[in-house]
Design a protein around this motif. Structure first.
Motif, PDB file in Angstrom:
ATOM      1  N   THR A   1      21.746   5.509  55.075  1.00  0.00           N
ATOM      2  CA  THR A   1      21.987   6.826  55.644  1.00  0.00           C
ATOM      3  C   THR A   1      21.253   6.908  56.980  1.00  0.00           C
ATOM      4  O   THR A   1      20.327   6.145  57.242  1.00  0.00           O
ATOM      5  CB  THR A   1      21.484   7.915  54.689  1.00  0.00           C
TER       6      THR A   1
ATOM      7  N   ASN B   1      19.081   8.649  58.227  1.00  0.00           N
ATOM      8  CA  ASN B   1      17.643   8.946  58.296  1.00  0.00           C
ATOM      9  C   ASN B   1      16.772   7.746  57.967  1.00  0.00           C
ATOM     10  O   ASN B   1      15.583   7.782  58.189  1.00  0.00           O
ATOM     11  CB  ASN B   1      17.302  10.096  57.337  1.00  0.00           C
TER      12      ASN B   1
ATOM     13  N   GLU C   1       9.142  19.468  52.030  1.00  0.00           N
ATOM     14  CA  GLU C   1      10.400  19.244  51.308  1.00  0.00           C
ATOM     15  C   GLU C   1      10.768  17.762  51.302  1.00  0.00           C
ATOM     16  O   GLU C   1      11.350  17.249  50.351  1.00  0.00           O
ATOM     17  CB  GLU C   1      11.542  20.062  51.933  1.00  0.00           C
TER      18      GLU C   1
ATOM     19  N   GLU D   1      11.413  15.232  48.139  1.00  0.00           N
ATOM     20  CA  GLU D   1      12.546  14.325  47.945  1.00  0.00           C
ATOM     21  C   GLU D   1      12.067  12.910  47.634  1.00  0.00           C
ATOM     22  O   GLU D   1      12.629  12.237  46.769  1.00  0.00           O
ATOM     23  CB  GLU D   1      13.449  14.285  49.178  1.00  0.00           C
TER      24      GLU D   1
ATOM     25  N   TYR E   1      16.382  10.893  40.137  1.00  0.00           N
ATOM     26  CA  TYR E   1      17.094  12.176  40.084  1.00  0.00           C
ATOM     27  C   TYR E   1      17.580  12.467  38.667  1.00  0.00           C
ATOM     28  O   TYR E   1      17.609  13.595  38.227  1.00  0.00           O
ATOM     29  CB  TYR E   1      18.300  12.155  41.028  1.00  0.00           C
TER      30      TYR E   1
ATOM     31  N   PHE F   1      21.786  11.726  52.064  1.00  0.00           N
ATOM     32  CA  PHE F   1      21.197  12.320  53.263  1.00  0.00           C
ATOM     33  C   PHE F   1      22.177  13.278  53.899  1.00  0.00           C
ATOM     34  O   PHE F   1      23.287  12.902  54.263  1.00  0.00           O
ATOM     35  CB  PHE F   1      20.813  11.233  54.265  1.00  0.00           C
TER      36      PHE F   1
ATOM     37  N   GLU G   1      17.438  19.217  51.715  1.00  0.00           N
ATOM     38  CA  GLU G   1      16.268  18.360  51.476  1.00  0.00           C
ATOM     39  C   GLU G   1      15.580  18.857  50.214  1.00  0.00           C
ATOM     40  O   GLU G   1      15.120  19.995  50.199  1.00  0.00           O
ATOM     41  CB  GLU G   1      15.328  18.425  52.684  1.00  0.00           C
ATOM     42  N   PRO G   2      15.491  18.124  49.159  1.00  0.00           N
ATOM     43  CA  PRO G   2      16.128  16.841  48.897  1.00  0.00           C
ATOM     44  C   PRO G   2      17.660  16.944  48.854  1.00  0.00           C
ATOM     45  O   PRO G   2      18.205  18.004  48.562  1.00  0.00           O
ATOM     46  CB  PRO G   2      15.603  16.457  47.512  1.00  0.00           C
ATOM     47  N   SER G   3      18.308  15.813  49.146  1.00  0.00           N
ATOM     48  CA  SER G   3      19.771  15.744  49.121  1.00  0.00           C
ATOM     49  C   SER G   3      20.224  14.809  48.014  1.00  0.00           C
ATOM     50  O   SER G   3      19.512  13.866  47.681  1.00  0.00           O
ATOM     51  CB  SER G   3      20.297  15.195  50.446  1.00  0.00           C
ATOM     52  N   ALA G   4      21.411  15.082  47.487  1.00  0.00           N
ATOM     53  CA  ALA G   4      21.926  14.228  46.417  1.00  0.00           C
ATOM     54  C   ALA G   4      23.431  14.045  46.536  1.00  0.00           C
ATOM     55  O   ALA G   4      24.164  14.979  46.844  1.00  0.00           O
ATOM     56  CB  ALA G   4      21.596  14.831  45.054  1.00  0.00           C
TER      57      ALA G   4
ATOM     58  N   THR H   1      18.944  20.825  47.992  1.00  0.00           N
ATOM     59  CA  THR H   1      18.317  22.129  48.177  1.00  0.00           C
ATOM     60  C   THR H   1      18.282  22.402  49.676  1.00  0.00           C
ATOM     61  O   THR H   1      18.091  21.486  50.478  1.00  0.00           O
ATOM     62  CB  THR H   1      16.907  22.192  47.569  1.00  0.00           C
ATOM     63  N   VAL H   2      18.483  23.661  50.035  1.00  0.00           N
ATOM     64  CA  VAL H   2      18.708  24.006  51.442  1.00  0.00           C
ATOM     65  C   VAL H   2      17.467  23.677  52.280  1.00  0.00           C
ATOM     66  O   VAL H   2      16.343  24.006  51.897  1.00  0.00           O
ATOM     67  CB  VAL H   2      19.066  25.502  51.570  1.00  0.00           C
ATOM     68  N   HIS H   3      17.696  23.005  53.386  1.00  0.00           N
ATOM     69  CA  HIS H   3      16.592  22.645  54.291  1.00  0.00           C
ATOM     70  C   HIS H   3      15.973  23.928  54.847  1.00  0.00           C
ATOM     71  O   HIS H   3      16.693  24.847  55.232  1.00  0.00           O
ATOM     72  CB  HIS H   3      17.135  21.780  55.429  1.00  0.00           C
ATOM     73  N   PRO H   4      14.631  23.983  54.914  1.00  0.00           N
ATOM     74  CA  PRO H   4      13.996  25.219  55.399  1.00  0.00           C
ATOM     75  C   PRO H   4      14.476  25.637  56.793  1.00  0.00           C
ATOM     76  O   PRO H   4      14.572  26.842  57.069  1.00  0.00           O
ATOM     77  CB  PRO H   4      12.503  24.902  55.390  1.00  0.00           C
TER      78      PRO H   4
END
Lengths: 796, 344
Positions: free
Chosen positions: A163, A165, A459, A463, A471, B253, B258-261, B291-294
């Motif tokens: 990815t 990142n 955050e 992760e 997960y 990603f 963040e985190p992403s799945a 979950t939504v990035h801040p």
């Protein structure tokens, strides 16, 4: 990133097989696309030494050779490889071997002379690399040694789809760090100690950084280099990673890039004027010929590596021709730098040049390990005896990057993930990933390692913990709704209309949101037609898709044409979709529209019915049904759209709002689209319909007393329309009149020219009592009187 | 007297015979009139009663009446018999080829993509999600900037965008609706799905189209957790693809989460044993989530110390292609009615 399993094993000591590694790292964040198998397994491919080379008597392009294959004896092999020499050690495939190219080796006669095998190169032994020529193995390898003992060709190459990142994993080191974290393996530190000569790099060369976009620049020098191929084990690892072996100098730079994620560039040092490197922004229209022999014109947002006289490289993207390392190169200046990712990305995108190097710089490399990576390269220069490495390195590092500090708590992480992870495990995971962690009660103070450019906030730490913890080890929880999920009134209205159209027998289509000139021309639209006034894309994919539709009509006709030319001659289709309009520089307006198109037959002839063609009254009937459904009173006003039949088209209004139009498609337009049946069309604005429609439903009493029906036929002027008559009757305000129906329209016969007969059924009813004949008679009389007064209507 | 008796017997015999051999209801009526009518045989018999003795009269009278009843009964049952025969005959004449196709009653067919939209929407409406929509022509800000994708972000690479000018573009995903919805709802909770059409600079072929559709979901509230996301997706996937489907999450990603799945569902074709649809690994990649990035919450106007959220998105064409076995994305927009008629 293509990761050799054998190489990975060397660095991490991992025991698990490649398949398990691939499946596991996929679940922890490095998605494995596939595993490539290298080599051809057990095969009689052995080291042989050429003893004799002779011309084939009957073939000019063939040589007869004798080769010593050790315990396999002295073999006679016929080859077409030209430069084969006596004494050379090569690999030969023996009788019965199946090569990666599919070729089966058999003892055979070539032009009358027996051949007992075949000399092979990379491709034949299953390395995915096409090359000319044979191996030239070292002399101390004994004859008869199997290929798999010399080179780890048999291997699995794990292809990871990274990815955006995770630029740090574009290297063996990066992937190995992940392996260490996930499998708890070791991680061998790369050796960087090397022997030097007594010359000091700093005395020989100077580097100046004049661009803000170069954050660090290191350099080293190797003197008296001997350019030749790099060792086969190194070539093989490059090949597995998808990099072409070139020469020892270039191969080392690529090898270290694959090891450490640090792109390196080797200059022919003697081509650099004044022994000085200047890193600067290019000047406008500055010219530079790159390695690929193309003269590039640069701009001020590109960065170059120059000397005081001329530019040499497009920094981080591609080297230049002048200082390229060649066979005659004597001394090498080796560059390891950190360039600003955005700058490299811009240049790379603009020029369309994507190199292994620019790809890595764009994603951000490890700024703290630029010098270390350079030393690793110098280690290889020394180890492979390519040349004499000078003492010390140049290291210009004007903008040292502070390590990112993240403060959080284990409780916060646990709460964020919503699952129980033990404090110890959290700390352990973060540590294994190479972060520095200080834990005080549940407070975590974390320093992000310099290679993880993707980690900035807590955050991100959550992760990292989650993906290593797994997960799928997170226990599912629910966050239920306290409210009800509903459609908005507009969404409900749209859905209702859609359902109405299904019930009316219309099939739903979805057309493209773009259209362009060719379609307008085909529709025979005038140059200034409003359909042409589209919001246009800067660089449309094709002219056909130049702008955004502002009507569904062109798309509907196109779809009708597609169907007609594919033998679907009868159509009843609709579309609901967005159209957009320019808003004079402001944000464009979007509107939801509905369109229905009818074409060909409503019913084909069969055992139940004669053929019935769609006609004007079908499209009008759909219009009426939609209006009835929305409880709006439509007014039909004259229209002069070019794509409709001149006398079968109308605009639809209600309360002075134009809802849309309908009519028969002009036969000329149909012909232009190769449609040979009549087509009818309606388009309405759903937004406008929604504004006018009445959503309330109120019961009205159903009469219990019998109703009374009277038929009348009147003769009126041709330009008096039925709806004028009906409106006039309604305006007479007769309370007992319940319904009016037209049951016949008749022209000709004994009716005066310019007039026609309209026959109507009038239905009377009273909620409270049975009607008396005289009441009805009076009402009819009143109606007829009115019509006579208003329209000179005569009873027929 | 003897004479009358003989007559009675003869009438009885004749009448019953005639009735028995009668072939249609009209003939039966003639018989009735002939024997029982005003000028019929029985009436004339009764007229002869006057010539009989007082003692004989009731005896003969009784007999005649009995005969009348007998004839009437015979007539009635003969009538029923004949009527039945007549209707039988009529029915027989109305015999049809029952296998002939019925008269066509056309109904409209739903576009397969709309069918997926409807199905997904129904499930999420049931889970308390409302539906939010946004414009197809978007600003750079909503499509990228506000979603934590600044101009230099490498993730912009994979989304080759169709631009109108520097600021306006065709949205490349339905995610801008997230920001627009948050702006409207902040600081209140959000629970929406955003279905819609999106665009990419892709040349059309069997697997690419410059226009396609997505459904996005967004929940913002106090203390929403990553594990809540998994719970919601599990419910959705089981309702959409079947209760025995499993889900699997892999790290992924996306700039806006963040985190992403990445979310896989056990193959809806083979159930996980391996088939060409799942490339023989038993799993289909179906959703992106996180979950939504801040930074995204901030752009939406939320205090990130208090509010958290989750988001997910899926491709409608992909689901339709998997669910119905459609091999080519172009079929959706060609609108060949032979294609459309396969769905409902």
């Amino acid at each position: 990133m293509k990761v050799s399993y054998e190489w990975l094993k060397e660095i991490t000591g991992i025991k698990e097989d490649a398949r398990i590694i691939a499946d596991t790292i996929t679940m922890h964040g490095l998605e494995v696309e596939k595993i490539e198998n290298y080599g051809i397994g057990k095969a009689d491919i052995v080291t042989v030494q050429i003893k004799e080379v002779k011309r084939h008597p009957d073939a000019d392009n063939l040589l007869i050779t004798k080769a010593d294959a050790g315990r396999f004896g002295l073999l006679q092999i016929i080859t077409n490889v030209k430069n084969i020499k006596e004494g050379q050690k090569v690999l030969a495939a023996l009788d019965g071997t199946k090569l990666a190219t599919g070729l089966q080796i058999k003892k055979t006669k070539l032009k009358g002379v027996e051949s007992e095998g075949m000399y092979v190169g990379w491709e034949e032994i299953g390395a995915q690399y096409k090359s000319e020529g044979l191996f030239n193995l070292e002399k101390d390898i004994s004859n008869g040694t199997n290929y798999s003992e010399i080179l780890p060709v048999n291997d699995s190459v794990i292809n990871i789809e990274l990815t955006a990142n995770r630029g740090d994993c574009l290297s063996m080191l990066g992937v190995s760090r992940e392996i260490r974290t996930i499998f708890n393996t070791e991680l061998k530190e790369f050796e960087t100690d090397y022997k030097t000569n007594d010359k000091n790099t700093l005395d020989l060369f100077k580097v100046e950084i004049k661009s803000e976009n170069c954050f660090r620049y290191c350099g080293g020098i190797i003197l008296d280099v001997e350019i030749k191929p790099s060792p086969y084990w190194m070539q093989l690892r490059l090949i597995k990673a998808g990099v072409r072996p070139i020469s020892n100098v270039v191969d080392i730079t690529n090898y270290v890039m694959l090891e450490c994620n640090q792109p390196l560039h080797a200059f022919d040092m003697d081509k650099i004027n004044k022994s000085t490197i200047i890193v600067r922004d290019a000047s406008i229209k500055e010219k530079l010929t790159t390695l690929d022999d193309i003269e590039r014109t640069l701009d001020s947002d590109d960065m170059v590596i120059a000397d005081p006289v001329i530019p040499h490289c497009m920094a981080g993207v591609m080297g230049g021709q002048i200082s390229e390392v060649s066979d005659s190169t004597k001394n090498v200046f080796l560059e390891a730098a950190y360039f600003k990712p955005e700058t490299i990305r811009k240049t790379s995108k603009k020029t369309g040049l994507r190199s292994e190097s620019s790809y890595r710089f764009e994603r951000g490399i490890d700024i703290e390990r630029v010098d270390w990576s350079l030393k690793r390269a110098l280690f290889w220069f020394d180890k492979l005896k390519v040349g004499k490495v000078c003492k010390g390195i140049i290291d210009v590092y004007p903008r040292k990057k502070e390590k990112i500090q993240i403060n959080t708590t284990t409780d916060w992480i646990i709460n964020k993930l919503g699952t129980e992870v033990k404090d110890d495990e959290i700390v352990n995971i973060i540590k294994r990933l190479g972060f520095e962690v200080n834990k005080d009660k549940n407070n975590l103070s974390i320093k992000v390692p310099s290679w993880r450019n993707d980690i900035e906030i807590k955050e991100d730490i959550a992760e990292e913990v989650a993906r290593i913890h797994g997960y799928n080890n997170i226990k599912v929880t629910y966050f239920p709704s306290i409210g009800a999920g509903i459609r908005s009134p507009f969404q409900k209205f749209e859905k209702d209309l859609r359902n109405l159209l299904y019930r009316l027998g219309c099939d739903e289509v979805m057309n493209f949101s773009f259209y362009g000139k060719s379609l307008f021309n085909k529709m025979l639209l005038t140059e200034d037609h409003k359909f042409r006034n589209t919001i246009n894309l800067e660089e449309p994919l094709t002219d056909e898709w130049a702008g955004m539709r502002n009507s569904l009509i062109p798309g509907m006709i196109k779809t009708a044409s597609f169907n007609y030319t594919h033998q679907n001659k009868n159509l009843n289709i609709f579309e609901i979709g967005n159209v957009s309009f320019d808003n004079k520089g402001k944000f464009p307006l979007e509107e939801k529209k509905l369109a229905v198109l009818l074409a060909g037959n409503k019913y084909d002839k069969d055992h139940t019915s004669a053929e019935i063609k769609y006609d004007y009254f079908d499209i009008k009937g759909i219009t009426d049904a939609i209006c009835n459904y929305c409880k709006i009173n439509p007014e039909f006003k004259s229209s002069n759209e070019v794509f409709y039949h001149p006398y079968q088209q109308s605009k639809i209004f209600t309360e002075n709002i134009e809802l849309g139009s309908f009519g028969k498609i002009h036969p000329g337009v149909c012909e232009s689209f190769d449609i040979q049946v009549d087509c009818y069309l309606i388009e309405l604005s759903i937004n406008k319909l929604f504004d006018c429609y009445n959503s309330a439903i109120r019961y009205s009493e159903i009469p219990v007393f019998p109703s009374s029906k009277r038929d009348i036929a009147i003769v009126i002027d041709e330009n008096v329309y039925s709806d004028m008559i009906i409106n006039a009757i309604n305006e007479s305000n007769i309370k007992i009149l319940q319904d009016i129906k037209v049951f016949d329209v008749f022209k000709g016969g004994n009716i005066e020219q310019g007039k026609y007969s309209l026959a109507l059924s009038l239905i009377f009813n009273k909620i409270t009592a049975t009607l008396i004949d005289s009441e009805v008679d009076d009402a009819v009389k009143k109606i007829l009187n009115n019509l006579e007064k208003k329209f000179n209507a005569k009873i027929r | 007297m003897e004479n009358i008796n003989e007559k009675i017997i003869k009438i009885q015999k004749d009448a019953l015979n005639e009735i028995k051999s009668s072939k249609d209801s009209k003939n039966l009526e003639d018989i009735r009139i002939n024997y029982l009518g005003k000028k019929g045989e029985l009436t004339s018999l009764l007229k002869m009663l006057g010539s009989l003795t007082k003692e004989e009269r009731p005896v003969i009278g009784g007999r005649v009446n009995k005969l009348r009843e007998e004839i009437e009964d015979a007539l009635n049952s003969a009538l029923i018999r004949l009527k039945k025969a007549e209707t039988d005959k009529k029915f027989e004449s109305e015999k049809v080829d029952l296998t002939l196709m019925g008269r066509i009653h056309k109904y409209g067919h739903r576009h397969p993509l709309q069918a997926i939209f409807d199905e997904v929407e129904e499930i999420f409406l049931g889970m308390g999600f409302s539906i939010a929509e946004g414009p197809e022509i978007e600003s750079e800000y909503y499509n990228f900037e506000a979603l934590n994708m600044p101009a230099s972000h490498p993730a912009r690479d994979s989304q080759d965008t169709l631009y109108f000018n520097k600021e306006l573009l065709l949205r490349t995903h339905t995610s801008p609706v997230q920001i627009r919805t948050m702006e409207k709802m902040a600081p209140g909770p959000v629970r929406v799905i955003c279905p819609g059409r999106v665009f990419r600079r892709d040349t059309i072929d069997a697997t690419h189209s410059p226009q396609f559709h997505q459904i996005e979901g967004l929940v913002v509230d106090k203390d929403v957790k990553f594990s809540d996301l998994i719970g919601a997706l599990e419910v959705f996937i089981k309702k959409m693809f079947g209760e025995d489907r499993k889900i699997r999450l892999r790290p992924g990603f996306f700039p806006f989460t963040e985190p992403s799945a990445e979310v896989d569902v056990s193959c809806i074709i083979c159930g996980g044993t391996g088939c060409p649809a799942c490339k023989h690994n038993g799993w289909l990649e179906i959703l992106g989530s996180g979950t939504v990035h801040p930074n995204v919450l901030k752009a939406g106007g939320y205090d990130t110390e208090i509010f958290t959220g989750y988001a997910f998105g899926m491709g409608v064409e992909r689901i339709a292609m998997l669910k119905y076995g459609i091999p080519d994305i172009r079929l959706f927009f060609e609108n060949d009615i032979r294609f459309l008629h396969q769905f409902r």
